[in-house]
Motif scaffolding. Structure first.
Motif, PDB file in Angstrom:
ATOM      1  N   VAL A 179       0.848  -1.192   0.000  1.00 41.37           N
ATOM      2  CA  VAL A 179       0.000   0.000   0.000  1.00 41.37           C
ATOM      3  C   VAL A 179       0.881   1.240   0.000  1.00 41.37           C
ATOM      4  O   VAL A 179       1.903   1.295   0.705  1.00 41.37           O
ATOM      5  CB  VAL A 179      -0.949   0.003   1.217  1.00 41.37           C
ATOM      6  N   HIS A 180       0.489   2.239  -0.795  1.00 39.44           N
ATOM      7  CA  HIS A 180       1.220   3.505  -0.879  1.00 39.44           C
ATOM      8  C   HIS A 180       0.313   4.666  -0.468  1.00 39.44           C
ATOM      9  O   HIS A 180      -0.905   4.613  -0.646  1.00 39.44           O
ATOM     10  CB  HIS A 180       1.728   3.751  -2.307  1.00 39.44           C
ATOM     11  N   VAL A 181       0.941   5.711   0.064  1.00 36.17           N
ATOM     12  CA  VAL A 181       0.233   6.933   0.413  1.00 36.17           C
ATOM     13  C   VAL A 181       0.396   7.926  -0.730  1.00 36.17           C
ATOM     14  O   VAL A 181       1.517   8.242  -1.129  1.00 36.17           O
ATOM     15  CB  VAL A 181       0.774   7.560   1.712  1.00 36.17           C
ATOM     16  N   TRP A 197       2.119   4.438   9.980  1.00 34.22           N
ATOM     17  CA  TRP A 197       0.832   4.960  10.441  1.00 34.22           C
ATOM     18  C   TRP A 197       0.925   5.997  11.568  1.00 34.22           C
ATOM     19  O   TRP A 197       0.106   6.928  11.589  1.00 34.22           O
ATOM     20  CB  TRP A 197      -0.086   3.812  10.832  1.00 34.22           C
ATOM     21  N   ILE A 220      -8.361   2.243   6.000  1.00 30.77           N
ATOM     22  CA  ILE A 220      -7.810   3.346   6.792  1.00 30.77           C
ATOM     23  C   ILE A 220      -8.303   3.266   8.234  1.00 30.77           C
ATOM     24  O   ILE A 220      -7.520   3.390   9.190  1.00 30.77           O
ATOM     25  CB  ILE A 220      -8.201   4.700   6.164  1.00 30.77           C
ATOM     26  N   THR A 254      -4.534  10.115   0.382  1.00 30.97           N
ATOM     27  CA  THR A 254      -5.309   8.888   0.219  1.00 30.97           C
ATOM     28  C   THR A 254      -4.351   7.716   0.075  1.00 30.97           C
ATOM     29  O   THR A 254      -3.118   7.887   0.072  1.00 30.97           O
ATOM     30  CB  THR A 254      -6.263   8.983  -0.989  1.00 30.97           C
ATOM     31  N   LEU A 255      -4.923   6.525  -0.029  1.00 34.22           N
ATOM     32  CA  LEU A 255      -4.137   5.296  -0.195  1.00 34.22           C
ATOM     33  C   LEU A 255      -4.415   4.680  -1.552  1.00 34.22           C
ATOM     34  O   LEU A 255      -5.550   4.709  -2.043  1.00 34.22           O
ATOM     35  CB  LEU A 255      -4.488   4.281   0.898  1.00 34.22           C
ATOM     36  N   LEU A 273       4.120   2.462   2.447  1.00 27.62           N
ATOM     37  CA  LEU A 273       3.989   2.213   3.878  1.00 27.62           C
ATOM     38  C   LEU A 273       4.929   1.070   4.259  1.00 27.62           C
ATOM     39  O   LEU A 273       5.055   0.084   3.523  1.00 27.62           O
ATOM     40  CB  LEU A 273       2.546   1.860   4.235  1.00 27.62           C
ATOM     41  N   ASP A 278       0.887  -3.841   5.704  1.00 25.33           N
ATOM     42  CA  ASP A 278       0.449  -3.040   4.559  1.00 25.33           C
ATOM     43  C   ASP A 278       0.876  -3.644   3.224  1.00 25.33           C
ATOM     44  O   ASP A 278       0.898  -2.955   2.201  1.00 25.33           O
ATOM     45  CB  ASP A 278       0.990  -1.615   4.704  1.00 25.33           C
TER      46      ASP A 278
END
Length: 315
Positions: A179-181, A197, A220, A254-255, A273, A278
């Motif tokens: 998962v990336h931000v 986080w 989230i 967002t993700l 992340l 994640d």
């Protein structure tokens, strides 16, 4: 539409169709001896089988002369009628064989993530190259709609996050993505090589009200809850692409899945992340009742590709 059952004639066919090959050879060669040579048989065998066929259908197909044979008027009319039927039957059998060998057909694929990059893009692209006669129909949608379509046989397979069992469906995990931000370049955290986080607890998240936005929202909430906080999340009725531009102009963060890293948006960066939690599994979901041979080949191809990718990572 109600399908009518296929019924064979009550008394079956009135004659054996196999001698037709000798009739056709004789009509093309205008000679039983030349037909026998072409078929690799004895002249007497060809002549006898043609005569038996004529007796079975009740007409003379050939006039026999010392120099060879020629079709009678009845024989010409018979072949004019029967040859198109044989050609149609041959075409039907070829199409059936092609479908069985997966040279043609259709696979309807439901997705909830991007095709910008990653395993899914490679799978779709490579499969199209390997099997150009198979149509891959790509359908966007949500998990619930895709599952309903699979169970009603309107969709062959869908790719979801997670690997939990689903009632009435087969589920097989194929790949993982981190998962990336998604964050604006001017955001204070944008210079980070990676994020965790605790750094995000006070941030304002935005997600799409369209799929897969609700799943992102739940993700989230679940991850921030691990740190005894409740996240600030706002829904927007926009596509994922519009959401990326909203992030880029500072509306929030967002993700996204790792596949989005293959795309470039102005003033936007994607930071991975770091937590092991994640890394998200992706699975194929399909109906065990499906009899689509193209789907079976598609799944087999996906397994081969997943194995190759694992081998490359382990080298």
């Amino acid at each position: 539409m109600i399908e009518r059952p296929v019924r064979w004639p009550a008394k079956g066919l009135p004659f054996d169709m196999r001698p037709l090959r000798y009739v056709l050879a004789a009509s093309e060669q205008t000679s039983f001896s030349a037909a026998a040579d072409a078929l690799g048989m004895k002249v007497s065998s060809v002549s006898r089988r043609v005569r038996n066929f004529e007796d079975a259908i009740g007409i003379s197909l050939f006039e026999r002369t010392p120099s060879g044979v020629r079709l009678t008027d009845g024989g010409r009319r018979f072949l004019d009628d029967i040859v198109p039927v044989l050609q149609m039957a041959e075409a039907i059998l070829q199409r059936a064989g092609a479908a069985g060998r997966v040279e043609e057909g259709t696979v309807r694929v439901g997705i909830i993530t991007t095709l910008a990059g990653g395993f899914l893009r490679e799978l779709i692209s490579s499969y199209r190259q390997r099997y150009p006669g198979v149509a891959l129909v790509i359908l966007d949608g949500g998990r619930r709609d895709h599952l309903r379509a699979i169970r009603s046989r309107q969709l062959d397979v869908a790719f979801f996050t997670g690997n939990a069992p689903l009632a009435g469906c087969e589920v097989e995990e194929f790949w993982h993505e981190r998962v990336h931000v998604a964050i604006a370049v001017r955001h204070p955290l944008a210079a980070s090589n990676s994020l965790d986080w605790p750094q995000l607890r006070e941030e304002h998240f935005i997600v799409s009200a369209l799929e897969p936005g609700p799943e992102v929202h739940d993700y989230i909430v679940r991850r921030v809850a691990d740190y005894s906080s409740y996240p600030d999340v706002t829904y927007h009725h926009v596509t994922e692409e519009t959401l990326m531009h909203m992030v880029a102009i500072g509306e929030g963060i967002t993700l996204v899945s790792e596949g989005w890293t293959s795309m470039v948006y102005p003033d936007l960066v994607l930071c991975p992340l770091t937590a092991r939690e994640d890394i998200v599994p992706f699975s194929a979901v399909w109906s065990p009742a499906s009899d689509n041979p193209a789907l079976r080949r598609f799944l087999s191809f996906a397994r081969e590709l997943a194995a190759c990718r694992r081998a490359r990572r382990n080298q």
